[in-house]
Design a protein around this motif. Structure first.
Motif, PDB file in Angstrom:
ATOM      1  N   UNK A 247      50.496  38.336  39.122  1.00 39.26           N
ATOM      2  CA  UNK A 247      49.331  37.459  39.105  1.00 39.26           C
ATOM      3  C   UNK A 247      48.333  37.958  40.130  1.00 39.26           C
ATOM      4  N   UNK A 248      47.052  37.857  39.793  1.00 42.17           N
ATOM      5  CA  UNK A 248      45.994  38.174  40.745  1.00 42.17           C
ATOM      6  C   UNK A 248      45.063  36.975  40.851  1.00 42.17           C
ATOM      7  N   UNK A 249      44.805  36.557  42.088  1.00 48.13           N
ATOM      8  CA  UNK A 249      43.860  35.470  42.348  1.00 48.13           C
ATOM      9  C   UNK A 249      42.635  36.064  43.018  1.00 48.13           C
ATOM     10  N   UNK A 250      41.459  35.789  42.460  1.00 52.87           N
ATOM     11  CA  UNK A 250      40.212  36.277  43.033  1.00 52.87           C
ATOM     12  C   UNK A 250      39.385  35.098  43.521  1.00 52.87           C
ATOM     13  N   UNK A 251      38.968  35.177  44.773  1.00 51.82           N
ATOM     14  CA  UNK A 251      38.211  34.059  45.338  1.00 51.82           C
ATOM     15  C   UNK A 251      36.766  34.098  44.882  1.00 51.82           C
ATOM     16  N   UNK A 252      36.192  32.910  44.756  1.00 54.10           N
ATOM     17  CA  UNK A 252      34.757  32.781  44.495  1.00 54.10           C
ATOM     18  C   UNK A 252      34.233  31.757  45.513  1.00 54.10           C
ATOM     19  N   UNK A 253      34.570  32.004  46.781  1.00 52.01           N
ATOM     20  CA  UNK A 253      34.229  31.072  47.857  1.00 52.01           C
ATOM     21  C   UNK A 253      35.303  30.015  47.945  1.00 52.01           C
ATOM     22  N   UNK A 254      36.443  30.320  48.564  1.00 55.21           N
ATOM     23  CA  UNK A 254      37.653  29.611  48.193  1.00 55.21           C
ATOM     24  C   UNK A 254      38.614  29.306  49.334  1.00 55.21           C
ATOM     25  N   UNK A 255      39.293  28.170  49.203  1.00 57.42           N
ATOM     26  CA  UNK A 255      40.464  27.823  50.005  1.00 57.42           C
ATOM     27  C   UNK A 255      41.577  27.494  49.024  1.00 57.42           C
ATOM     28  N   UNK A 256      42.704  28.207  49.135  1.00 62.55           N
ATOM     29  CA  UNK A 256      43.763  27.994  48.149  1.00 62.55           C
ATOM     30  C   UNK A 256      45.131  28.282  48.748  1.00 62.55           C
ATOM     31  N   UNK A 257      46.168  27.821  48.040  1.00 62.70           N
ATOM     32  CA  UNK A 257      47.565  28.021  48.428  1.00 62.70           C
ATOM     33  C   UNK A 257      48.287  28.695  47.267  1.00 62.70           C
ATOM     34  N   UNK A 258      49.101  29.706  47.578  1.00 64.16           N
ATOM     35  CA  UNK A 258      49.913  30.360  46.558  1.00 64.16           C
ATOM     36  C   UNK A 258      51.377  30.243  46.949  1.00 64.16           C
TER      37      UNK A 258
ATOM     38  N   UNK B 232      34.037  34.521  52.010  1.00 61.58           N
ATOM     39  CA  UNK B 232      33.540  35.044  50.745  1.00 61.58           C
ATOM     40  C   UNK B 232      32.568  36.191  50.959  1.00 61.58           C
ATOM     41  N   UNK B 233      32.710  37.234  50.135  1.00 58.85           N
ATOM     42  CA  UNK B 233      31.796  38.375  50.138  1.00 58.85           C
ATOM     43  C   UNK B 233      31.659  38.837  48.697  1.00 58.85           C
ATOM     44  N   UNK B 234      30.552  38.494  48.084  1.00 68.52           N
ATOM     45  CA  UNK B 234      30.354  38.783  46.660  1.00 68.52           C
ATOM     46  C   UNK B 234      30.431  40.274  46.367  1.00 68.52           C
ATOM     47  N   UNK B 235      30.052  41.106  47.330  1.00 73.03           N
ATOM     48  CA  UNK B 235      30.042  42.558  47.123  1.00 73.03           C
ATOM     49  C   UNK B 235      31.415  43.182  47.343  1.00 73.03           C
TER      50      UNK B 235
ATOM     51  N   UNK C 264      41.834  47.788  57.824  1.00 75.31           N
ATOM     52  CA  UNK C 264      40.391  47.651  57.658  1.00 75.31           C
ATOM     53  C   UNK C 264      40.090  47.553  56.166  1.00 75.31           C
ATOM     54  N   UNK C 265      39.233  46.600  55.784  1.00 71.47           N
ATOM     55  CA  UNK C 265      38.814  46.477  54.397  1.00 71.47           C
ATOM     56  C   UNK C 265      37.596  47.388  54.186  1.00 71.47           C
ATOM     57  N   UNK C 266      37.819  48.591  53.627  1.00 72.38           N
ATOM     58  CA  UNK C 266      36.739  49.564  53.522  1.00 72.38           C
ATOM     59  C   UNK C 266      36.365  49.908  52.088  1.00 72.38           C
ATOM     60  N   UNK C 267      37.139  49.445  51.101  1.00 71.53           N
ATOM     61  CA  UNK C 267      36.870  49.798  49.718  1.00 71.53           C
ATOM     62  C   UNK C 267      35.979  48.794  49.016  1.00 71.53           C
TER      63      UNK C 267
END
Length: 420
Positions: free
Chosen positions: A262-273, A244-247, A224-227
């Motif tokens: 490396x850390x990738x942070x989404x800003x409304x995103x579709x990506x491949x790592x 996406x959830x800005x909060x 669960x994503x609770x933090x």
């Protein structure tokens, strides 16, 4: 003199005996207007060696191949040298329009661009593997490990799993292996989703984010994503469609082989790592939206300059590469990057060593080189991932690469693909 050299290089390329330098020289000579008539003759002669009965591509496949050939020949493919223009090729060789199948086959020989469809190769490549030891392609499959150590083998006939209050397949079937006291909503716990070599699977996270996991990969995430953030750890390769959830930012952390991360942070995103340890580099490719990529060196190798390095903001069709704590960005063809998810191997002037690492993960192979120089050869083309190993090896054999597959019984049970 140049005309004699053109004929000589053309014959070397057709016989697959040309070096990379000779292939580049050939492309340069082909681009000269003064060689137009001679090139017509050479192409026509090669054309006449092919008949419709010999074609292995459908009309649709051939048309797609020719489109790709013209892109490469015109130099529009990323990272390739300039070559004759598409319009010039069409005027040089009107037969392109009359038989795209033959034209595509001939183009693969002339330009070293290899394409393959397994549907008409039922007997292909039998000389490349031991009798009875051909290797089937990978398939759907994965495991989920609960916080208590229980490992759940996921159904290979399903395509994906949804993580919520319970675990269920994407067709709605509940995974009965999860006991009542281990219900995912009852307590905070970390889950580990793992694909072995030769497996791929789709996971829907508790927030609705879709993660497609490539072979030999792993993600660790909370039930669960609770933090304040939604953070997951990645090893290997995965494609993310993030809700996406800005909060509550979504962040993916992966390790660099050099010891950093490396850390990738989404800003409304579709990506491949792509963060396989044996690639020696972490590649993040943005498909849609915006993403911020941060590099963080390990404390043992951190420098003040690196510590202050600002994040890179990726835009669609941009790819960041992290190596030695340094991030670089370039434009890429996202179809090439996402080919694995779409059931293909796609190569664009790619070294054989990199190609074989992909093949090794999908066919569960250890790659062994007797000829290290062979790994430096480059190829461009498309091969379907549902091909058997022998069918794929036949493609590269046409390019002058020789293989053998070691008997697993004599290799301690391991399957080895030996490049000779």
């Amino acid at each position: 003199m140049n005309k004699d050299r053109l004929s000589q290089l053309f014959e070397l390329q057709v016989s697959q005996g040309a070096t990379e330098a000779e292939r580049n020289e050939l492309r340069g000579l082909m681009a000269l207007q003064e060689h137009e008539e001679q090139l017509k003759v050479l192409l026509a002669e090669l054309w006449d060696k092919y008949t419709a009965e010999e074609l292995v591509f459908s009309a649709e496949e051939s048309a797609a191949m020719l489109k790709r050939v013209f892109e490469v020949v015109a130099g529009t493919a990323q990272g390739l040298p300039a070559r004759p223009e598409r319009g010039k090729l069409l005027s040089l060789w009107p037969r392109w329009r009359l038989g795209v199948g033959v034209a595509a086959a001939v183009a693969t020989i002339v330009f070293g661009i290899w394409f393959f469809s397994p549907s008409r190769h039922s007997g292909a490549g039998r000389n490349l593997v031991l009798a009875g030891s051909d290797i089937a392609p990978g398939k759907s499959g994965a495991t989920i490990t609960l916080a208590n150590g229980q490992v759940i083998q996921l159904d290979s006939t399903k395509q994906g799993v949804i993580v919520g209050d319970a675990l269920k397949y994407d067709d709605g079937e509940i995974l009965k292996q999860v006991q009542e006291d281990d219900r995912l909503s009852s307590k905070a716990q970390m889950l580990t989703a793992t694909t072995a070599k030769g497996q791929t699977y789709k996971f829907t996270l508790p927030d609705g984010t879709h993660v497609y996991l490539n072979a030999d990969s792993k993600i660790i995430f909370p039930a669960q994503f609770s933090g304040k953030e939604r953070k997951i750890l990645l090893e290997g390769e995965a494609y993310f469609l993030v809700v996406h959830n800005e909060k509550q930012p979504f962040r993916v952390e992966s390790k660099e082989p050099g010891g950093g991360k490396q850390t990738v942070e989404d800003i409304g995103t579709t990506f491949n790592i792509n963060a396989y340890a044996d690639e020696g580099i972490v590649k993040t490719t943005l498909v849609e939206g915006v993403a911020a990529v941060y590099a963080d060196l390990s404390s043992s190798s951190r420098t003040s300059a690196a510590a202050k390095q600002a994040p890179i903001i990726l835009k669609p069709s941009q790819q960041s590469s992290l190596s030695g704590g340094q991030l670089e960005v370039r434009r890429v063809n996202t179809e090439d990057v996402l080919a694995w998810k779409d059931g293909q191997f796609r190569f664009n002037n790619t070294p054989l060593s990199e190609i074989l690492r992909q093949i090794g993960r999908w066919y569960n192979l250890e790659i062994v080189y007797e000829d290290r120089e062979a790994g430096k050869r480059t190829f461009t083309g498309v091969i379907r991932r549902d091909s058997r190993l022998s069918e794929i090896l036949r493609v590269f054999e046409k390019g002058g690469i020789q293989f053998r597959v070691a008997d697993p019984r004599k290799a301690g049970g391991a399957k080895r693909l030996i490049v000779m």
